[in-house]
Write an enzyme that holds these catalytic residues in place. Structure first.
Site, PDB file in Angstrom:
ATOM      1  N   LYS A 153      41.992  16.756   0.531  1.00  0.00           N
ATOM      2  CA  LYS A 153      41.470  18.121   0.619  1.00  0.00           C
ATOM      3  C   LYS A 153      42.539  19.198   0.525  1.00  0.00           C
ATOM      4  O   LYS A 153      42.215  20.377   0.364  1.00  0.00           O
ATOM      5  CB  LYS A 153      40.639  18.294   1.890  1.00  0.00           C
ATOM      6  CG  LYS A 153      39.424  17.396   1.989  1.00  0.00           C
ATOM      7  CD  LYS A 153      38.429  17.510   0.843  1.00  0.00           C
ATOM      8  CE  LYS A 153      37.927  18.890   0.591  1.00  0.00           C
ATOM      9  NZ  LYS A 153      36.594  18.879  -0.078  1.00  0.00           N
TER      10      LYS A 153
HETATM   11  N1  PMP Z   1      37.241  11.649   2.427  1.00  0.00           N
HETATM   12  C1  PMP Z   1      37.541  12.453   3.448  1.00  0.00           C
HETATM   13  C2  PMP Z   1      38.264  11.869   4.617  1.00  0.00           C
HETATM   14  C3  PMP Z   1      37.170  13.802   3.440  1.00  0.00           C
HETATM   15  O1  PMP Z   1      37.482  14.593   4.475  1.00  0.00           O
HETATM   16  C4  PMP Z   1      36.461  14.301   2.326  1.00  0.00           C
HETATM   17  C5  PMP Z   1      36.022  15.737   2.272  1.00  0.00           C
HETATM   18  N2  PMP Z   1      35.300  16.197   3.347  1.00  0.00           N
HETATM   19  C6  PMP Z   1      36.142  13.438   1.278  1.00  0.00           C
HETATM   20  C7  PMP Z   1      36.561  12.114   1.354  1.00  0.00           C
HETATM   21  C8  PMP Z   1      35.288  13.872   0.094  1.00  0.00           C
HETATM   22  O2  PMP Z   1      35.901  14.768  -0.774  1.00  0.00           O
HETATM   23  P1  PMP Z   1      35.062  15.886  -1.544  1.00  0.00           P
HETATM   24  O3  PMP Z   1      34.786  16.993  -0.572  1.00  0.00           O
HETATM   25  O4  PMP Z   1      35.980  16.318  -2.648  1.00  0.00           O
HETATM   26  O5  PMP Z   1      33.811  15.294  -2.055  1.00  0.00           O
END
Ligand code: PMP
Length: 326
Positions: A44
């Site tokens: 992120k």
């Molecule tokens: N894995 C973790 C640990 C996250 O914090 C997030 C985002 N909240 C994601 C995966 C997913 O990423 P995205 O928001 O780009 O879909």
């Protein structure tokens, strides 16, 4: 390597790690992009950087300003680091259900952390909506709005996707990942498909999320629940809208936990639950596609955010889950 421009300069260009045992078992190359090596510790950081730089360019964020976001944690951590580096205030609205480690870290980074009761998206007191209202009521503030702010997926379209293409020499056959905001999957899928339309893009989904059914049948419908954090969704965000997704794989919590501990014991990688979902799904896709393929997924964040949960056998046991025997 020349000196980088501080925290922001260190975001991205993460290495692609070959997962040796899983590759040998499947006859495929199972590659995990080490997003936990970003300076804030997760995938992120990329979205946080693009959101702040975009607001600065458009003049909506200026010195003394405040960045407000509703986040399950990792976006907040990235934003808090960048706000400290750039002299902005940072206010983080976070569901109380998220790990204590994330809240502690956000406070240490100087964020004003506002835990709120978990509420579904349709509820006016959902954490994302509270963050949006707070930004409207606060002078010189922006709402990062990672779910529907399209610079989130732009970050992955311009950086994560091209890095995967470069580091596999274009030999990627499938890209598999879970979604929270959808930014990662949306940006990477577009970027890879533009270069090689036959790349298979697969959504990895935990129970409790409506997206598996959405990909399979067009209808958002969820079953069960999950201990994973930051992934799964009950809606198609603006970031996810229109993403070319070929298939979906659903992974249950025990499969996720088992994979997280395999990564720890067999690969020496200390990662969080969304990575367990991603890698377990990548292995399933490898088995479906057969030997000789290159499957890429993401290693999203570090296990140290989850000491009290995923790495606490008593906590797991209370939820009917167990640490696999080594
Ligand atoms: N894995 C973790 C640990 C996250 O914090 C997030 C985002 N909240 C994601 C995966 C997913 O990423 P995205 O928001 O780009 O879909």
């Amino acid at each position: 390597m020349p000196a980088l421009d501080g925290f922001i300069g260190a975001i991205g260009n993460t290495p692609l790690l070959r997962l040796g045992k899983l590759s040998a078992e499947t006859g495929c190359e199972i590659l995990g992009k080490a997003e936990f090596m970003n300076p804030g510790g997760s995938v992120k950081d990329r979205a946080a950087r693009y959101i702040i730089e975009d607001a600065e360019r458009r003049g909506t964020l200026s010195p003394g300003g405040t960045v407000i976001e509703g986040t399950a944690g990792n976006t907040g951590i990235g934003l808090a680091h960048i706000c400290a580096a750039r002299g902005y205030r940072c206010v983080i609205v976070i569901p109380e259900t998220q790990s204590q480690e994330k809240m502690d870290l956000l406070r240490v980074l100087g964020a004003d952390v506002r835990p709120v009761p978990a509420a579904p998206y349709k509820d006016a007191n959902n954490y994302q909506k509270i963050a949006g209202r707070l930004a409207q009521e606060t002078d010189n503030a922006i709402w990062a709005n990672q779910f529907d702010n399209l610079v989130n997926r732009q970050a992955h379209y311009e950086t994560t996707g091209p890095e995967i293409w470069r580091d596999t020499d274009g030999r990627v056959d499938a890209f598999v990942c879970a979604t929270g905001t959808g930014g990662t999957l949306a940006g990477v899928a577009r970027s890879l498909k533009e270069r090689k339309p036959e790349v298979k893009t697969v959504l990895a989904d935990p129970y409790g999320s409506g997206l598996y059914h959405f990909v399979k049948s067009g209808e958002i419908k969820s079953e069960g629940s999950s201990i994973t954090e930051g992934i799964g969704s009950s809606r198609v965000t603006a970031n996810l809208e229109g993403t070319p997704i070929d298939d979906a794989v659903r992974i249950d919590d025990q499969t996720c936990v088992t994979m997280v501990y395999r990564l720890l014991r067999e690969e020496g990688l200390f990662v969080g639950g969304s990575t367990g979902i991603n890698v377990a799904a990548a292995v399933q896709v490898a088995r479906e596609m057969g030997p000789g393929h290159t499957i890429v997924t993401l290693l999203c964040d570090r296990g140290s955010l989850y000491f009290a949960r995923l790495f606490n056998s008593e906590w797991l046991r209370q939820r009917g889950l167990h640490v696999p025997q080594s």
